[in-house]
Design a protein around this motif. Structure first.
Motif, PDB file in Angstrom:
ATOM      1  N   GLY A  25       0.853  -1.179   0.000  1.00  0.00           N
ATOM      2  CA  GLY A  25       0.000   0.000   0.000  1.00  0.00           C
ATOM      3  C   GLY A  25       0.886   1.224   0.000  1.00  0.00           C
ATOM      4  N   LYS A  26       0.295   2.383  -0.328  1.00  0.00           N
ATOM      5  CA  LYS A  26       1.145   3.568  -0.363  1.00  0.00           C
ATOM      6  C   LYS A  26       1.445   4.046   1.058  1.00  0.00           C
ATOM      7  CE  LYS A  26      -2.813   6.550  -1.161  1.00  0.00           C
ATOM      8  NZ  LYS A  26      -3.647   7.241  -2.135  1.00  0.00           N
ATOM      9  N   ASN A  27       2.291   5.065   1.152  1.00  0.00           N
ATOM     10  CA  ASN A  27       2.610   5.606   2.473  1.00  0.00           C
ATOM     11  C   ASN A  27       1.342   6.074   3.168  1.00  0.00           C
ATOM     12  OD1 ASN A  27       5.389   5.213   2.214  1.00  0.00           O
ATOM     13  ND2 ASN A  27       5.634   7.157   1.125  1.00  0.00           N
ATOM     14  N   THR A  45       6.103  -3.303   2.258  1.00  0.00           N
ATOM     15  CA  THR A  45       7.030  -2.527   1.439  1.00  0.00           C
ATOM     16  C   THR A  45       6.260  -1.713   0.412  1.00  0.00           C
ATOM     17  OG1 THR A  45       8.947  -2.617  -0.030  1.00  0.00           O
ATOM     18  CG2 THR A  45       7.332  -4.375  -0.264  1.00  0.00           C
ATOM     19  N   HIS A  46       6.872  -0.660  -0.090  1.00  0.00           N
ATOM     20  CA  HIS A  46       6.307  -0.077  -1.291  1.00  0.00           C
ATOM     21  C   HIS A  46       7.268  -0.244  -2.476  1.00  0.00           C
ATOM     22  CE1 HIS A  46       8.034   3.549   0.790  1.00  0.00           C
ATOM     23  NE2 HIS A  46       8.674   3.553  -0.339  1.00  0.00           N
ATOM     24  N   ILE A  47       8.368  -0.992  -2.228  1.00  0.00           N
ATOM     25  CA  ILE A  47       9.232  -1.379  -3.353  1.00  0.00           C
ATOM     26  C   ILE A  47       8.740  -2.740  -3.817  1.00  0.00           C
ATOM     27  CG2 ILE A  47      11.598  -1.714  -4.152  1.00  0.00           C
ATOM     28  CD1 ILE A  47      12.501  -0.120  -1.721  1.00  0.00           C
ATOM     29  N   LEU A  48       7.763  -2.726  -4.710  1.00  0.00           N
ATOM     30  CA  LEU A  48       7.051  -3.959  -5.020  1.00  0.00           C
ATOM     31  C   LEU A  48       7.876  -4.929  -5.843  1.00  0.00           C
ATOM     32  CD1 LEU A  48       3.570  -2.425  -5.579  1.00  0.00           C
ATOM     33  CD2 LEU A  48       4.632  -3.265  -3.517  1.00  0.00           C
ATOM     34  N   GLU A  49       8.912  -4.404  -6.463  1.00  0.00           N
ATOM     35  CA  GLU A  49       9.836  -5.244  -7.204  1.00  0.00           C
ATOM     36  C   GLU A  49      10.357  -6.381  -6.324  1.00  0.00           C
ATOM     37  OE1 GLU A  49      12.773  -2.492  -8.734  1.00  0.00           O
ATOM     38  OE2 GLU A  49      13.944  -4.287  -9.253  1.00  0.00           O
ATOM     39  N   ASP A  97      -5.456   0.139   1.544  1.00  0.00           N
ATOM     40  CA  ASP A  97      -5.469   1.567   1.228  1.00  0.00           C
ATOM     41  C   ASP A  97      -6.410   2.292   2.180  1.00  0.00           C
ATOM     42  OD1 ASP A  97      -4.487   3.702  -0.447  1.00  0.00           O
ATOM     43  OD2 ASP A  97      -6.545   3.887  -1.164  1.00  0.00           O
ATOM     44  N   SER A  98      -5.976   3.438   2.700  1.00  0.00           N
ATOM     45  CA  SER A  98      -6.751   4.226   3.683  1.00  0.00           C
ATOM     46  C   SER A  98      -7.306   3.346   4.796  1.00  0.00           C
ATOM     47  CB  SER A  98      -7.910   4.954   3.007  1.00  0.00           C
ATOM     48  OG  SER A  98      -7.445   5.726   1.946  1.00  0.00           O
ATOM     49  N   GLY A  99      -6.506   2.415   5.277  1.00  0.00           N
ATOM     50  CA  GLY A  99      -6.900   1.587   6.411  1.00  0.00           C
ATOM     51  C   GLY A  99      -7.842   0.449   6.080  1.00  0.00           C
ATOM     52  N   LYS A 100      -8.169   0.306   4.779  1.00  0.00           N
ATOM     53  CA  LYS A 100      -9.115  -0.744   4.387  1.00  0.00           C
ATOM     54  C   LYS A 100      -8.488  -1.709   3.391  1.00  0.00           C
ATOM     55  CE  LYS A 100     -13.664   1.424   4.761  1.00  0.00           C
ATOM     56  NZ  LYS A 100     -13.296   2.718   5.370  1.00  0.00           N
ATOM     57  N   ILE A 122       3.227  -6.034 -10.210  1.00  0.00           N
ATOM     58  CA  ILE A 122       2.403  -5.721  -9.034  1.00  0.00           C
ATOM     59  C   ILE A 122       2.286  -4.205  -8.880  1.00  0.00           C
ATOM     60  CG2 ILE A 122       2.102  -6.050  -6.550  1.00  0.00           C
ATOM     61  CD1 ILE A 122       3.788  -8.495  -6.720  1.00  0.00           C
ATOM     62  N   ASP A 123       3.403  -3.526  -9.182  1.00  0.00           N
ATOM     63  CA  ASP A 123       3.426  -2.068  -9.165  1.00  0.00           C
ATOM     64  C   ASP A 123       2.299  -1.461  -9.995  1.00  0.00           C
ATOM     65  OD1 ASP A 123       5.184   0.005  -8.181  1.00  0.00           O
ATOM     66  OD2 ASP A 123       6.804  -1.368  -8.740  1.00  0.00           O
ATOM     67  N   GLU A 124       2.196  -1.955 -11.228  1.00  0.00           N
ATOM     68  CA  GLU A 124       1.190  -1.416 -12.151  1.00  0.00           C
ATOM     69  C   GLU A 124      -0.225  -1.742 -11.673  1.00  0.00           C
ATOM     70  OE1 GLU A 124       3.907  -1.490 -16.206  1.00  0.00           O
ATOM     71  OE2 GLU A 124       3.008  -3.343 -15.482  1.00  0.00           O
ATOM     72  N   ILE A 125      -0.405  -2.946 -11.110  1.00  0.00           N
ATOM     73  CA  ILE A 125      -1.719  -3.293 -10.578  1.00  0.00           C
ATOM     74  C   ILE A 125      -2.092  -2.318  -9.462  1.00  0.00           C
ATOM     75  CG2 ILE A 125      -3.032  -5.038  -9.293  1.00  0.00           C
ATOM     76  CD1 ILE A 125      -1.515  -7.179 -10.848  1.00  0.00           C
ATOM     77  N   MET A 126      -1.130  -2.066  -8.569  1.00  0.00           N
ATOM     78  CA  MET A 126      -1.399  -1.162  -7.442  1.00  0.00           C
ATOM     79  C   MET A 126      -1.729   0.241  -7.933  1.00  0.00           C
ATOM     80  SD  MET A 126       0.883  -0.548  -4.040  1.00  0.00           S
ATOM     81  CE  MET A 126       1.357   1.131  -3.782  1.00  0.00           C
ATOM     82  N   VAL A 127      -0.932   0.747  -8.847  1.00  0.00           N
ATOM     83  CA  VAL A 127      -1.142   2.115  -9.338  1.00  0.00           C
ATOM     84  C   VAL A 127      -2.540   2.281  -9.955  1.00  0.00           C
ATOM     85  CG1 VAL A 127      -0.431   3.750 -11.132  1.00  0.00           C
ATOM     86  CG2 VAL A 127       1.281   2.692  -9.656  1.00  0.00           C
ATOM     87  N   HIS A 128      -2.939   1.320 -10.794  1.00  0.00           N
ATOM     88  CA  HIS A 128      -4.246   1.461 -11.463  1.00  0.00           C
ATOM     89  C   HIS A 128      -5.411   1.237 -10.502  1.00  0.00           C
ATOM     90  CE1 HIS A 128      -2.982   2.298 -15.515  1.00  0.00           C
ATOM     91  NE2 HIS A 128      -1.999   1.441 -15.332  1.00  0.00           N
ATOM     92  N   MET A 129      -5.226   0.359  -9.520  1.00  0.00           N
ATOM     93  CA  MET A 129      -6.303   0.137  -8.564  1.00  0.00           C
ATOM     94  C   MET A 129      -6.562   1.350  -7.708  1.00  0.00           C
ATOM     95  SD  MET A 129      -6.873  -3.502  -7.465  1.00  0.00           S
ATOM     96  CE  MET A 129      -7.226  -4.716  -8.687  1.00  0.00           C
ATOM     97  N   LEU A 130      -5.519   2.176  -7.554  1.00  0.00           N
ATOM     98  CA  LEU A 130      -5.692   3.357  -6.713  1.00  0.00           C
ATOM     99  C   LEU A 130      -6.162   4.569  -7.502  1.00  0.00           C
ATOM    100  CD1 LEU A 130      -2.629   3.124  -4.281  1.00  0.00           C
ATOM    101  CD2 LEU A 130      -4.999   2.452  -3.903  1.00  0.00           C
TER     102      LEU A 130
END
Lengths: 126, 280
Positions: free
Chosen positions: B35-37, B186-190, B203-206, B271-279
């Motif tokens: 998740g992001k920071n 981590t947020h270094i998904l690599e 994300d946002s606690g959920k 995984i990075d790209e999945i996370m970015v688009h989901m958010l």
């Protein structure tokens, strides 16, 4: 046993592992009765997840290439070569039929197509 | 029995709510907690290590709660954080003495072997250590005990690729016997792309999603195409569409069926790209 994981490959990682082990069994590079490394050892050595290597092994097992013996591990089964040859012949037939259909689309004639096959055969790497 | 089981974990701060988080890790597997920071990763991990007290929910480690036996519970956990938690004026030998006094299962020989292998200087104070050295000292401390779970909170941030790779190998070695697990935020998904078995995305606690990594990577495809080809039907079915002047990029859930006409570029996402688009 040799396994190379390509992260850019179209194939999922479990399928890459499965394909490579399968091909080495078929070529006789991994012989009948060989005990494969454990799922966890393979995961560690190749740097992939345990779930991934588990899937590769269970697909190999389902396809009749290996069997898992409790306490011993995954063991390579003897292969029925006549049956396999039959399967491969069928596959080649399908691909060639596809090539003929594609040739017809652009009106390539029979001799041109077989010239192409000849040329490809000549230039293939060994 | 699950190695770690988190049920309905909830923690309320003035301006943040960690909302009903549940997941479990079977023994012998690695879970990436992503998740992001500010998404709630550290709050979750701190509740598991019992640095903070949750408002609601239950956490079981090998079937045991912290309340039942705090000493054994702590013994089972190895923790490595983003920042060094050692007093800055101590040397590695001071740490060795503290660990020996604090943990029943501390193995001095193992600790010394790590010191030797990683060439951590004997007389240097920890405040003079580089980031990589501090992380190695934390890993040595965690790995020299008989723990059941390694909890890593952004532990690979700011490390060079050599050290990161070495750590990923250590994690795989740690779970190899099938009895121990890793929870890795981590947020270094690599770092998770290859070795993680499960992904929990917050994300946002959920919870956003919780699945095996393989399933996740096979469910979604990354689609790119020209903006003019984006009909309302296609747009409705894609996830996280990002448009720029010359085209768009989005996630395509293959479970939704085949609604994409040919002509789009389709590839496997990271995984990075999945996370970015989901958010989005």
């Amino acid at each position: 046993m040799k396994i190379i994981i390509r992260s850019q490959s179209e194939l999922p990682i479990y399928a890459q592992i499965m394909e490579q082990i399968r091909s080495q069994i078929l070529k006789g590079e991994i012989t009948e009765g060989t005990v494969l490394p454990s799922i966890r050892k393979l995961a560690k050595e190749t740097g992939v997840s345990v779930i991934t290597t588990t899937r590769a092994y269970s697909e190999l097992e389902a396809a009749g290439f290996i069997t898992s013996v409790p306490g011993k591990g995954s063991i390579v089964l003897p292969q029925d070569n006549a049956l396999l040859r039959e399967q491969y012949l069928k596959q080649i037939e399908e691909y060639l039929t596809e090539a003929i259909r594609t040739a017809e689309l652009i009106k390539l004639d029979r001799s041109e197509l077989s010239d192409m096959l000849e040329a490809l055969w000549e230039s293939k790497e060994d | 029995m699950e190695l770690l089981e988190v049920k309905g974990l909830t923690k309320r701060y003035k301006d943040f709510l960690l909302d009903d988080i549940s997941f479990s890790i079977p023994p012998g597997f690695i879970m990436g907690y992503i998740g992001k920071n500010g998404a709630g990763k550290t709050t979750t991990l701190s509740a598991i290590t019992h640095l903070i007290k949750a408002d609601a929910g239950e956490i079981c480690l090998e079937g045991m709660t912290f309340r039942k036996d705090p000493v054994t519970y702590r013994e089972k956990i190895g923790y490595v954080g983003d920042a060094s938690y050692f007093p800055a004026d101590l040397t590695r030998n001071d740490i060795r003495i503290i660990l020996r006094n604090f943990y029943r299962s501390f193995d001095e020989k193992k600790f010394d072997d790590y010191m030797e292998k990683w060439e951590l200087p004997k007389n240097l104070k920890i405040k003079k250590y580089s980031r990589g050295m501090k992380v190695k000292l934390m890993f040595a401390s965690a790995l020299s005990r008989d723990t059941r779970i390694l909890i890593l909170d952004e532990a690979t941030n700011g490390l060079d690729p050599m050290v990161r790779r070495e750590i990923l190998e250590l994690l795989q070695e740690y779970i190899e016997d099938g009895k121990r697990s890793v929870l890795f935020s981590t947020h270094i998904l690599e770092d998770l792309q290859n070795i993680a078995d499960y992904i929990y995305f917050i994300d946002s606690g959920k919870k956003v999603l919780f699945d095996t990594k393989d399933e996740l990577l096979e469910t979604y495809l990354l689609v790119k195409g020209g903006t003019e080809e984006l009909t309302p039907v296609i747009e409705k079915n894609l996830t996280g569409i990002v448009k720029n002047g010359y085209g768009f990029e989005a996630l395509y859930d293959t479970g939704k069926g085949d609604f994409l006409p040919t002509g789009f570029s389709v590839e496997k996402p990271t995984i990075d790209e999945i996370m970015v688009h989901m958010l989005q």
